[in-house]
Each structure stands twice: as structure tokens, then as C-alpha cells.
Design a protein around this motif. Structure first.
Motif, mmCIF file in Angstrom:
data_model
loop_
_atom_site.group_PDB
_atom_site.id
_atom_site.type_symbol
_atom_site.label_atom_id
_atom_site.label_comp_id
_atom_site.label_asym_id
_atom_site.label_seq_id
_atom_site.Cartn_x
_atom_site.Cartn_y
_atom_site.Cartn_z
ATOM 1 N N LYS A 155 45.518 -102.056 23.961
ATOM 2 C CA LYS A 155 45.110 -103.279 24.661
ATOM 3 C C LYS A 155 46.009 -104.446 24.268
ATOM 4 O O LYS A 155 46.383 -105.281 25.106
ATOM 5 N N TYR A 156 46.382 -104.472 22.985
ATOM 6 C CA TYR A 156 47.272 -105.527 22.504
ATOM 7 C C TYR A 156 48.601 -105.480 23.255
ATOM 8 O O TYR A 156 49.109 -106.513 23.714
ATOM 9 N N LYS A 157 49.163 -104.284 23.416
ATOM 10 C CA LYS A 157 50.453 -104.146 24.099
ATOM 11 C C LYS A 157 50.358 -104.586 25.554
ATOM 12 O O LYS A 157 51.265 -105.241 26.080
ATOM 13 N N VAL A 158 49.233 -104.260 26.204
ATOM 14 C CA VAL A 158 49.037 -104.667 27.603
ATOM 15 C C VAL A 158 49.058 -106.194 27.718
ATOM 16 O O VAL A 158 49.717 -106.760 28.595
ATOM 17 N N LEU A 159 48.352 -106.838 26.827
ATOM 18 C CA LEU A 159 48.248 -108.306 26.881
ATOM 19 C C LEU A 159 49.575 -108.975 26.535
ATOM 20 O O LEU A 159 49.985 -109.942 27.182
ATOM 21 N N ILE A 160 50.255 -108.444 25.503
ATOM 22 C CA ILE A 160 51.541 -109.030 25.114
ATOM 23 C C ILE A 160 52.582 -108.828 26.210
ATOM 24 O O ILE A 160 53.410 -109.709 26.480
ATOM 25 N N THR A 161 52.534 -107.691 26.860
ATOM 26 C CA THR A 161 53.445 -107.447 27.988
ATOM 27 C C THR A 161 53.206 -108.461 29.094
ATOM 28 O O THR A 161 54.153 -108.947 29.725
ATOM 29 N N ASP A 186 46.117 -119.663 33.839
ATOM 30 C CA ASP A 186 47.529 -119.960 33.593
ATOM 31 C C ASP A 186 47.825 -120.336 32.138
ATOM 32 O O ASP A 186 48.960 -120.674 31.801
ATOM 33 N N ASP A 187 46.813 -120.270 31.280
ATOM 34 C CA ASP A 187 46.988 -120.667 29.882
ATOM 35 C C ASP A 187 47.401 -119.451 29.059
ATOM 36 O O ASP A 187 46.590 -118.610 28.688
ATOM 37 N N THR A 188 48.704 -119.356 28.750
ATOM 38 C CA THR A 188 49.202 -118.194 28.001
ATOM 39 C C THR A 188 48.693 -118.175 26.559
ATOM 40 O O THR A 188 48.628 -117.115 25.933
ATOM 41 N N SER A 189 48.313 -119.342 26.023
ATOM 42 C CA SER A 189 47.801 -119.370 24.652
ATOM 43 C C SER A 189 46.495 -118.577 24.551
ATOM 44 O O SER A 189 46.191 -117.975 23.515
ATOM 45 N N LEU A 190 45.728 -118.540 25.651
ATOM 46 C CA LEU A 190 44.490 -117.769 25.661
ATOM 47 C C LEU A 190 44.778 -116.263 25.657
ATOM 48 O O LEU A 190 44.071 -115.486 25.017
ATOM 49 N N ILE A 191 45.834 -115.876 26.380
ATOM 50 C CA ILE A 191 46.216 -114.454 26.385
ATOM 51 C C ILE A 191 46.627 -114.030 24.978
ATOM 52 O O ILE A 191 46.246 -112.958 24.489
ATOM 53 N N LEU A 192 47.371 -114.906 24.299
ATOM 54 C CA LEU A 192 47.808 -114.606 22.929
ATOM 55 C C LEU A 192 46.612 -114.513 21.984
ATOM 56 O O LEU A 192 46.565 -113.650 21.106
#
Length: 321
Positions: A283-289, A263-269
Motif C-alpha cells: 500500500k505504501y508503494k502504491v501511495l508513493i507512486t 490535491d494535497d500531496t502532503s496528505l498522501i504522504l
């Protein structure tokens, strides 16, 4: 017959050595009581070679006097950092000796002194950080952790202070140690104001804090709740690996972090930025989406997608973003 004489001679030698060590310990103790801690330290240095032959009880007494002597020197502002370290090591040796003998006499007082040294190190580290002496402050925080490994928060602060000092290898080692300890940092800390320094000291248990308040060294007890820091630790490991040019290791570390902290969005960023740096825009677009699904009003991320789409000649999506 000769072997008997050899044994007798050895016993006499040990006996004489033991008496000499006891006499030196008593002499140092007298000097310390007179406030002559430098003289006490000189006497103890002369007796140091005799300690190995002493029994555990005599060793404990020697280390107790030694710890008190060097702590007194530190409190008198004499070579503070070195003398605090010597005092702490002496108290730890005392506790080990009394564990071996099974007759604790000084251990309680030694443990209290170790706690005092721990907080002296922490407060000194805070002062170092304020004066931009981060490398020195980080080492003191790490030393405070070594004195009380149950208080892992000092290891966490040591890691972040090493980052501020640009000592990235030491910071990474500390963060890995935190990871291996399964440290989260989510805890309740018990705070009290140190009467001598005016600083707020943190205690891991309410009993420890209340004991210091009862002793009169602290006042104004309060409680502080700390949120989990696991996401930040994994993220910092990844960033430090990138700093060392180990991008693939960083990707593995951040992927592991996301499993542990979904649940930590900072890790996704952080993971997204790793792929952005390696120019893996898909891959960047997938993660940012994925982040935008949770936080659709993050204008900076939407703008980034527009730029990436534009650079890829994807005019339709660039215009959309």
C-alpha cells in the motif's frame, strides 16, 4: 390573610435586597472612579449574593461595574490571567441580562471590552509561547476563542500550541472541534498595530479593525490572506491518533481528509507513512507512486522505494529506483 402577609413580607424583602445591591454597586463604582479597584472588588464580592434577586437592568449595571473593576485590576498587572477571566465573564453576563430586558445600555461598551480582553489574552499567549510556556499560552488562546467563537483562528492556534505543549488530548479535541466547524482557515485577515504593545492584532472584519484604528488604539492597517488549513488539520488529527496508538482510526481520518482535499500531496504522504509504520509496504508503494506521478523529482521518495524493494528481495526494482 396570612398568605397576604407572607406575600407582602416577601415583596419587602426583595425590595430591601434590591436597594442594598444598588447601593453596593454605586459604592463600588465610586471606588473604581477613585482608582481604588481593589476596594471596588471587595465591595462587589460582598454584593454578589444579592444579584440573583435583582431585575435585569440592575444586574446589567452590577456586571458592568464588576467587569470594569477586574479589567482595571488586570491592566494594573494584578493576578492578570484570573482577573481577565472574571472581567470577561462579567461582561458576558451583562450582555445576557440586557438581552433579557430588551434595554441595551452597556452592551456596546461591554462588547468593546471583551474584544480588548481577547487581544490581551492573545498577546499574552504569544509571550508565553516565546517563553516556552506553551500549555499556559494554549489555554489563553482557547479562552480567547470562547470569548469570540466567530474568530475560529484562535481555536486553530490553540490546537497547534497544545501540540507544542505535548498536551495531545487537548490538541486532538481542538482539531476535532475545528473539523466539526468545517474550519478551513482560508480567509482575509485585517491587521493593525496595537499602539500600546507594538504587536500586530488580527481582526476578522475590516469594520472591526477600522473601528479600533478610529478609536486610536491601533495604527498601520494592512491586509493578510491566509491559505486553507484543512489538509493540515486532518493530517494532524491522524498523527495525533497514531500518537495515541489508534492507527486504524488514523487511516480512516486521513482517507476522509484526502476525499476532502484531493490535491494535497502532503496528505498522501501522511497516509503513506501510516502504512509504512504498519509495515503494509504494498500500500505504501502504491501511495508513493501516486505522489511521484505528481512530483517525479522527489529523490527521497524514490530512495525509499529502492530500500523497500531491496528489503523485499525485489532486486530488479531496487536497482531501478
Amino acid at each position: 390573610m396570612k398568605s397576604k402577609y407572607v406575600l407582602l413580607a416577601s415583596a419587602l424583602l426583595i425590595s430591601v435586597t434590591t436597594f442594598a445591591q444598588k447601593d453596593e454597586t454605586k459604592a463600588a463604582e465610586k471606588a473604581l472612579k477613585k482608582g481604588e479597584s481593589k476596594e471596588a472588588a471587595t465591595i462587589l464580592a460582598g454584593a454578589e449574593s444579592l444579584v440573583a434577586a435583582a431585575n435585569d437592568a440592575d444586574k446589567a449595571q452590577f456586571f458592568f461595574v464588576k467587569g470594569n473593576t477586574y479589567l482595571d485590576l488586570a491592566n494594573k498587572k494584578v493576578d492578570v490571567d484570573t482577573n481577565l477571566g472574571v472581567a470577561a465573564a462579567a461582561y458576558q453576563s451583562l450582555i445576557e441580562a440586557e438581552k433579557a430586558s430588551g434595554k441595551p445600555k452597556y452592551s456596546t461598551q461591554a462588547a468593546a471590552s471583551i474584544t480588548e480582553i481577547k487581544y490581551l489574552l492573545i498577546n499574552s499567549a504569544i509571550a508565553d509561547s516565546k517563553a516556552d510556556r506553551n500549555a499556559i499560552g494554549a489555554k489563553k488562546l482557547y479562552d480567547a476563542y470562547l470569548l469570540d467563537k466567530k474568530d475560529t483562528l484562535n481555536l486553530y492556534y490553540a490546537a497547534s500550541t497544545y501540540v507544542n505543549a505535548n498536551e495531545y488530548d487537548k490538541a486532538l479535541a481542538a482539531y476535532y472541534e475545528l473539523k466539526n466547524l468545517n474550519f478551513s482557515g482560508k480567509s482575509t485577515m485585517y491587521i493593525a498595530t496595537n499602539k500600546a504593545s507594538g504587536a500586530e492584532d488580527s481582526f476578522t472584519t475590516i469594520a472591526e479593525r477600522d473601528r479600533m484604528v478610529k478609536l486610536g488604539t491601533h495604527e498601520k492597517p494592512t491586509v493578510e490572506v491566509n491559505p486553507s488549513k484543512r489538509g493540515e488539520i486532518f493530517k494532524n488529527i491522524s498523527l495525533l491518533l497514531v500518537q495515541n496508538g489508534k492507527t486504524e482510526e488514523a487511516k480512516k481520518a486521513i482517507a476522509e481528509a484526502r476525499i476532502a482535499n484531493p490535491d494535497d500531496t502532503s496528505l498522501i504522504l501522511t497516509e503513506a507513512n501510516l502504512y509504512l509504520e504498519s509495515k503494509d509496504f504494498d500500500k505504501y508503494k502504491v501511495l508513493i507512486t501516486e505522489v511521484l506521478e505528481r512530483n517525479p523529482n522527489d529523490a527521497d521518495l524514490v530512495f525509499n522505494l529502492g530500500v523497500i524493494s531491496g528489503n523485499a528481495k525485489d532486486v530488479v526494482n531496487a536497482e531501478k529506483y
